[in-house]
Design a protein around this motif. Structure first.
Motif, PDB file in Angstrom:
ATOM      1  N   THR A 123       0.829  -1.213   0.000  1.00  0.00           N
ATOM      2  CA  THR A 123       0.000   0.000   0.000  1.00  0.00           C
ATOM      3  C   THR A 123       0.860   1.259   0.000  1.00  0.00           C
ATOM      4  O   THR A 123       0.564   2.220  -0.710  1.00  0.00           O
ATOM      5  CB  THR A 123      -0.936  -0.011   1.224  1.00  0.00           C
ATOM      6  OG1 THR A 123      -1.593  -1.282   1.255  1.00  0.00           O
ATOM      7  CG2 THR A 123      -1.987   1.064   1.111  1.00  0.00           C
ATOM      8  N   THR A 124       1.942   1.234   0.783  1.00  0.00           N
ATOM      9  CA  THR A 124       2.802   2.420   0.867  1.00  0.00           C
ATOM     10  C   THR A 124       3.405   2.774  -0.502  1.00  0.00           C
ATOM     11  O   THR A 124       3.293   3.927  -0.938  1.00  0.00           O
ATOM     12  CB  THR A 124       3.894   2.217   1.941  1.00  0.00           C
ATOM     13  OG1 THR A 124       3.235   1.912   3.177  1.00  0.00           O
ATOM     14  CG2 THR A 124       4.755   3.438   2.111  1.00  0.00           C
ATOM     15  N   VAL A 130      10.610   4.781  12.648  1.00  0.00           N
ATOM     16  CA  VAL A 130      10.419   5.753  11.567  1.00  0.00           C
ATOM     17  C   VAL A 130      11.031   7.094  11.956  1.00  0.00           C
ATOM     18  O   VAL A 130      11.702   7.750  11.143  1.00  0.00           O
ATOM     19  CB  VAL A 130       8.911   5.899  11.223  1.00  0.00           C
ATOM     20  CG1 VAL A 130       8.671   7.089  10.306  1.00  0.00           C
ATOM     21  CG2 VAL A 130       8.393   4.615  10.583  1.00  0.00           C
ATOM     22  N   ALA A 131      10.852   7.492  13.218  1.00  0.00           N
ATOM     23  CA  ALA A 131      11.400   8.777  13.675  1.00  0.00           C
ATOM     24  C   ALA A 131      12.925   8.791  13.560  1.00  0.00           C
ATOM     25  O   ALA A 131      13.531   9.824  13.273  1.00  0.00           O
ATOM     26  CB  ALA A 131      10.985   9.038  15.127  1.00  0.00           C
ATOM     27  N   GLY A 167       5.840  -5.531   4.459  1.00  0.00           N
ATOM     28  CA  GLY A 167       6.034  -4.238   3.798  1.00  0.00           C
ATOM     29  C   GLY A 167       6.993  -3.338   4.549  1.00  0.00           C
ATOM     30  O   GLY A 167       7.026  -2.122   4.325  1.00  0.00           O
ATOM     31  N   SER A 168       7.813  -3.903   5.438  1.00  0.00           N
ATOM     32  CA  SER A 168       8.688  -3.050   6.264  1.00  0.00           C
ATOM     33  C   SER A 168       9.682  -2.273   5.406  1.00  0.00           C
ATOM     34  O   SER A 168      10.004  -1.125   5.700  1.00  0.00           O
ATOM     35  CB  SER A 168       9.420  -3.890   7.316  1.00  0.00           C
ATOM     36  OG  SER A 168      10.133  -4.940   6.705  1.00  0.00           O
ATOM     37  N   GLN A 169      10.148  -2.919   4.324  1.00  0.00           N
ATOM     38  CA  GLN A 169      11.097  -2.209   3.459  1.00  0.00           C
ATOM     39  C   GLN A 169      10.457  -0.972   2.830  1.00  0.00           C
ATOM     40  O   GLN A 169      11.119   0.030   2.607  1.00  0.00           O
ATOM     41  CB  GLN A 169      11.679  -3.140   2.384  1.00  0.00           C
ATOM     42  CG  GLN A 169      10.737  -3.554   1.261  1.00  0.00           C
ATOM     43  CD  GLN A 169       9.926  -4.798   1.603  1.00  0.00           C
ATOM     44  OE1 GLN A 169       9.460  -4.958   2.726  1.00  0.00           O
ATOM     45  NE2 GLN A 169       9.730  -5.681   0.652  1.00  0.00           N
ATOM     46  N   HIS A 170       9.162  -1.053   2.576  1.00  0.00           N
ATOM     47  CA  HIS A 170       8.478   0.085   1.962  1.00  0.00           C
ATOM     48  C   HIS A 170       8.293   1.221   2.971  1.00  0.00           C
ATOM     49  O   HIS A 170       8.438   2.382   2.636  1.00  0.00           O
ATOM     50  CB  HIS A 170       7.132  -0.352   1.397  1.00  0.00           C
ATOM     51  CG  HIS A 170       7.242  -1.527   0.469  1.00  0.00           C
ATOM     52  ND1 HIS A 170       8.137  -1.551  -0.583  1.00  0.00           N
ATOM     53  CD2 HIS A 170       6.606  -2.712   0.435  1.00  0.00           C
ATOM     54  CE1 HIS A 170       8.032  -2.704  -1.221  1.00  0.00           C
ATOM     55  NE2 HIS A 170       7.116  -3.431  -0.620  1.00  0.00           N
ATOM     56  N   LEU A 171       7.968   0.838   4.224  1.00  0.00           N
ATOM     57  CA  LEU A 171       7.807   1.851   5.270  1.00  0.00           C
ATOM     58  C   LEU A 171       9.141   2.564   5.500  1.00  0.00           C
ATOM     59  O   LEU A 171       9.204   3.795   5.542  1.00  0.00           O
ATOM     60  CB  LEU A 171       7.317   1.175   6.565  1.00  0.00           C
ATOM     61  CG  LEU A 171       7.035   2.091   7.753  1.00  0.00           C
ATOM     62  CD1 LEU A 171       5.909   3.074   7.429  1.00  0.00           C
ATOM     63  CD2 LEU A 171       6.689   1.280   8.999  1.00  0.00           C
ATOM     64  N   VAL A 172      10.212   1.770   5.608  1.00  0.00           N
ATOM     65  CA  VAL A 172      11.544   2.332   5.860  1.00  0.00           C
ATOM     66  C   VAL A 172      11.959   3.271   4.724  1.00  0.00           C
ATOM     67  O   VAL A 172      12.420   4.389   4.954  1.00  0.00           O
ATOM     68  CB  VAL A 172      12.576   1.192   6.040  1.00  0.00           C
ATOM     69  CG1 VAL A 172      13.996   1.724   5.941  1.00  0.00           C
ATOM     70  CG2 VAL A 172      12.356   0.482   7.370  1.00  0.00           C
ATOM     71  N   ASN A 173      11.762   2.824   3.496  1.00  0.00           N
ATOM     72  CA  ASN A 173      12.240   3.627   2.366  1.00  0.00           C
ATOM     73  C   ASN A 173      11.354   4.834   2.070  1.00  0.00           C
ATOM     74  O   ASN A 173      11.848   5.862   1.621  1.00  0.00           O
ATOM     75  CB  ASN A 173      12.430   2.745   1.135  1.00  0.00           C
ATOM     76  CG  ASN A 173      13.686   1.912   1.254  1.00  0.00           C
ATOM     77  OD1 ASN A 173      14.784   2.438   1.195  1.00  0.00           O
ATOM     78  ND2 ASN A 173      13.537   0.626   1.478  1.00  0.00           N
ATOM     79  N   ALA A 174      10.053   4.704   2.350  1.00  0.00           N
ATOM     80  CA  ALA A 174       9.179   5.880   2.198  1.00  0.00           C
ATOM     81  C   ALA A 174       9.582   6.943   3.210  1.00  0.00           C
ATOM     82  O   ALA A 174       9.609   8.143   2.908  1.00  0.00           O
ATOM     83  CB  ALA A 174       7.719   5.479   2.374  1.00  0.00           C
ATOM     84  N   ILE A 182      -3.397   8.321   1.623  1.00  0.00           N
ATOM     85  CA  ILE A 182      -3.360   7.663   2.927  1.00  0.00           C
ATOM     86  C   ILE A 182      -3.127   6.173   2.709  1.00  0.00           C
ATOM     87  O   ILE A 182      -3.881   5.526   1.988  1.00  0.00           O
ATOM     88  CB  ILE A 182      -4.696   7.875   3.689  1.00  0.00           C
ATOM     89  CG1 ILE A 182      -4.957   9.373   3.897  1.00  0.00           C
ATOM     90  CG2 ILE A 182      -4.685   7.121   5.024  1.00  0.00           C
ATOM     91  CD1 ILE A 182      -6.355   9.686   4.420  1.00  0.00           C
ATOM     92  N   ALA A 183      -2.075   5.636   3.323  1.00  0.00           N
ATOM     93  CA  ALA A 183      -1.815   4.189   3.266  1.00  0.00           C
ATOM     94  C   ALA A 183      -2.222   3.588   4.608  1.00  0.00           C
ATOM     95  O   ALA A 183      -1.608   3.886   5.635  1.00  0.00           O
ATOM     96  CB  ALA A 183      -0.338   3.928   2.980  1.00  0.00           C
ATOM     97  N   TYR A 184      -3.277   2.777   4.588  1.00  0.00           N
ATOM     98  CA  TYR A 184      -3.842   2.224   5.823  1.00  0.00           C
ATOM     99  C   TYR A 184      -3.524   0.737   5.884  1.00  0.00           C
ATOM    100  O   TYR A 184      -3.841   0.005   4.942  1.00  0.00           O
ATOM    101  CB  TYR A 184      -5.354   2.457   5.805  1.00  0.00           C
ATOM    102  CG  TYR A 184      -6.085   2.071   7.067  1.00  0.00           C
ATOM    103  CD1 TYR A 184      -5.982   2.852   8.205  1.00  0.00           C
ATOM    104  CD2 TYR A 184      -6.890   0.928   7.107  1.00  0.00           C
ATOM    105  CE1 TYR A 184      -6.676   2.512   9.368  1.00  0.00           C
ATOM    106  CE2 TYR A 184      -7.581   0.584   8.256  1.00  0.00           C
ATOM    107  CZ  TYR A 184      -7.467   1.379   9.385  1.00  0.00           C
ATOM    108  OH  TYR A 184      -8.152   1.042  10.526  1.00  0.00           O
TER     109      TYR A 184
END
Lengths: 249, 379
Positions: free
Chosen positions: A74-75, A166-167, A103-110, A91-93
């Protein structure tokens, strides 16, 4: 006269009551999100993306543009929409599996690229849709269908602390926070700030929402609330983790 | 007389998990996905009891990678999934094929494409199982129709992966995975198990990709002083990349196919039902073979000479078997829960007989009546 409950304008009324299990926290997160969308008056600009897992049951929740993607994707799909049409509010829910595992790689890279999208992740300590297996957020010693002897942190690591992660990687301008369905007003405030951050094009915004899963936790209402407010919040601290620095007046 | 304790009433997915443990699988890595999740859940309970490893990974790409790693270390390893996850496993399936590392992937098929019909059966992955990864790799694909077959073919899949040093796919479906039936579990010592051939050469003499007459190289455990290289590039017999050597590339690719061909008889499984005098041959596999068997019985009652060839090995396609069974019949009927996948292979081998499909993609089983009606229609 029938009593009509007060629903956010951005909700699709004819799909209510919703499809989530009784006692599920998704409805509360989506209510807070609906109110935030209403207050910012962005209904016509929103593209709402939902993942695989319970989060996909939100596919007809809102009266906005909606996309359901493959698990974890989704991200990046929302990233593509935002990059192609920056005037959209994307919005990616997703659930904890979609955001912290597949999808952790997508969260990290986004977060690294400071994508101007808003990711919302519902943390209920397990994979709900498939029947209650271990998620990255399953608490130490917690029993699930794939941790029948309790989660052993030596084997499977500690639960992911998403907003903190993420922070740590997001650049200036990013907004990250952790809310809870036990405090919907605060959660709405965080979601509104996250969307505001996207509207002001400051950077990536990410809100984790602590939520209950009585079906898979096998808990009644009281025990669900106790687990959420006692066990979960001990490990997952509620509050804002990173907010953009205020510009000098 | 059979020991009563060995008769169990269980789900197809449960039978797969039981068979894996009995056949010596001691490593499982996976990711939850309907309708395959029970396999992971059962192995999460059972693996620790046999000193095995159960690992829930972050996604199917990582699960497949971990399975290959475990098998490189010499442990029999397996994963299970369904359509969308099977697609993610394809990249590393190709890797397992070229580095010749045994492993088993169970795909409990559901309706597709994409996330499709998550809880309903289909047979849409027949071609993905064969051609899902890039490059010219061979693959072995077995498909069970009953819980008992799910048990037996899981054992066979594990055995064949060890014998051939290649990935083997067990192509199950939501019906076979979730139905509960009687199954007889053999005792551990009565089960015929095949282990990969371990080299007795010294580390100095050992060449990791020198193959014997059967085309299968001997295996040396990692971490035992052999210090050999494993690469996904085209490699020579010493295991080092030879990406500009046309002869090496040609002989490696041809050997990967030749070793499967060498063991063709050992890996071709099928069943037949009233084929001796059949005029109308139904060729079916997986859950649809259940309906086809019933259809044959119903048609025979009406005096129509129908027979069933149930393919348990789908790939490599048992061309000679199909030719043999097609020889004496008038027409061939291929019911499938897709819009026509294996039927094309049947057509190539049906000796110019009419081949007619019965297809369903709405998530509902093809009924015996539908198959019987089609036979009567084309009669």
């Amino acid at each position: 006269m029938a009593i009509v409950p007060n629903m956010p304008r951005s909700w699709r009324v004819e799909t209510k009551p919703h499809k989530f299990c009784p006692g599920c926290g998704h409805g509360l997160v989506l209510k807070a999100l609906g109110e935030a969308i209403d207050e910012l008056d962005i209904q016509d600009r929103v593209v709402f993306g939902c993942d695989i897992g319970c989060s996909l049951l939100a596919w007809d929740f809102f009266n906005v543009d909606i996309v359901q993607t493959h698990h974890g994707r989704t991200t990046p799909v929302m990233t593509g929409i935002k990059r192609a049409r920056p005037d959209r509010i994307c919005i990616a829910y997703m659930g904890d599996g979609g955001g912290y595992a597949i999808g952790s790689q997508h969260l990290v890279n986004a977060a690294t690229r400071n994508e101007k999208i808003t990711a919302i992740l519902v943390n209920n300590c397990n994979y709900g849709m498939t029947g209650g297996q271990m998620a990255p957020t399953t608490l130490p010693e917690m029993k699930t269908e794939t941790t029948p002897y309790g989660r052993d942190v030596e084997e499977t690591g500690y639960p992911t602390q998403g907003p903190e992660m993420v922070a740590a990687i997001a650049r200036e301008g990013a907004y990250t926070a952790r809310g809870t369905v036990a405090n919907v007003r605060q959660l709405k405030n965080y979601l509104k700030k996250a969307l505001q951050n996207q509207l002001e094009e400051k950077g990536f915004s990410f809100v984790e929402a602590l939520s209950g899963c009585p079906t898979n936790w096998s808990t009644n209402a009281k025990a669900t609330w106790a687990f959420l407010e006692e066990n979960m919040t001990k490990y997952f601290k509620v509050g804002e983790v990173k907010v953009p620095v205020k510009e000098e007046e | 007389m059979t020991c009563q304790n060995n008769i169990k009433f269980m789900q197809g997915n449960e039978a797969v998990a039981e068979a894996a443990i009995l056949a010596g699988v001691r490593f499982f890595a996976g990711y939850p996905i309907t309708p395959a999740t029970e396999i992971a859940e059962i192995l999460a309970r059972k693996m620790p009891l046999v000193d095995g490893v159960f690992l829930q990974m972050e996604d199917e790409i990582a699960s497949m990678a971990a399975v290959i790693g475990a098998s490189m270390a010499g442990v029999k390893a397996m994963t299970s999934t369904s359509g969308p996850g099977f697609t993610l496993k394809q990249e590393n399936l190709g890797y397992a094929a070229i580095v010749e590392i045994p492993c088993v992937v169970v795909d409990v098929q559901r309706g597709g494409p994409s996330t499709g019909l998550p809880t309903l059966p289909a047979q849409g992955d027949v071609m993905q199982a064969r051609w899902g990864t890039h490059g010219d790799h061979p693959i072995v694909v077995l498909s069970p129709a009953t819980v008992a077959e799910a048990f037996d073919l899981t054992v066979q899949a594990i055995n064949l992966s060890e014998l051939l040093r290649t990935p083997v796919i067990l192509l199950s479906d939501a019906v076979v995975g979730h139905i509960r039936e009687k199954v007889e579990i053999p005792s551990a010592d009565s089960l015929k198990l095949i282990e990969r051939k371990i080299t007795n050469k010294s580390p100095e003499q050992y060449q990791p990709y020198v193959a014997g007459e059967d085309g299968v190289p001997e295996f040396a455990y990692r971490g035992k002083g052999y210090r050999y290289h494993i690469t996904s590039n085209i490699h020579d017999e010493a295991g080092f990349p030879a990406t500009n050597n046309h002869e090496v590339a040609d002989s490696l690719l041809r050997r990967l196919h030749a070793k499967i061909d060498y063991y063709k008889d050992e890996l071709t499984f099928y069943k037949e039902e009233q084929c001796a005098d059949a005029e109308f041959l139904i060729i079916a596999y997986g859950c649809v073979a259940r309906s086809a068997k019933e259809a044959v019985h119903d048609l025979r009652k009406e005096g129509i000479k129908a027979g069933l060839l149930q393919l348990q090995t789908l790939w490599p396609f048992p061309a000679e078997i199909v030719q043999k069974y097609c020889a004496g019949v008038k027409k061939v009927i291929v019911p499938e829960m897709n819009l026509g996948q294996l039927i094309n292979e049947v057509k190539l081998n049906a000796l110019n007989k009419d081949v007619i499909g019965v297809n369903r993609v709405d998530g509902r089983m093809i009924t015996p009546q539908e198959i019987a009606e089609k036979v009567k229609e084309v009669k």
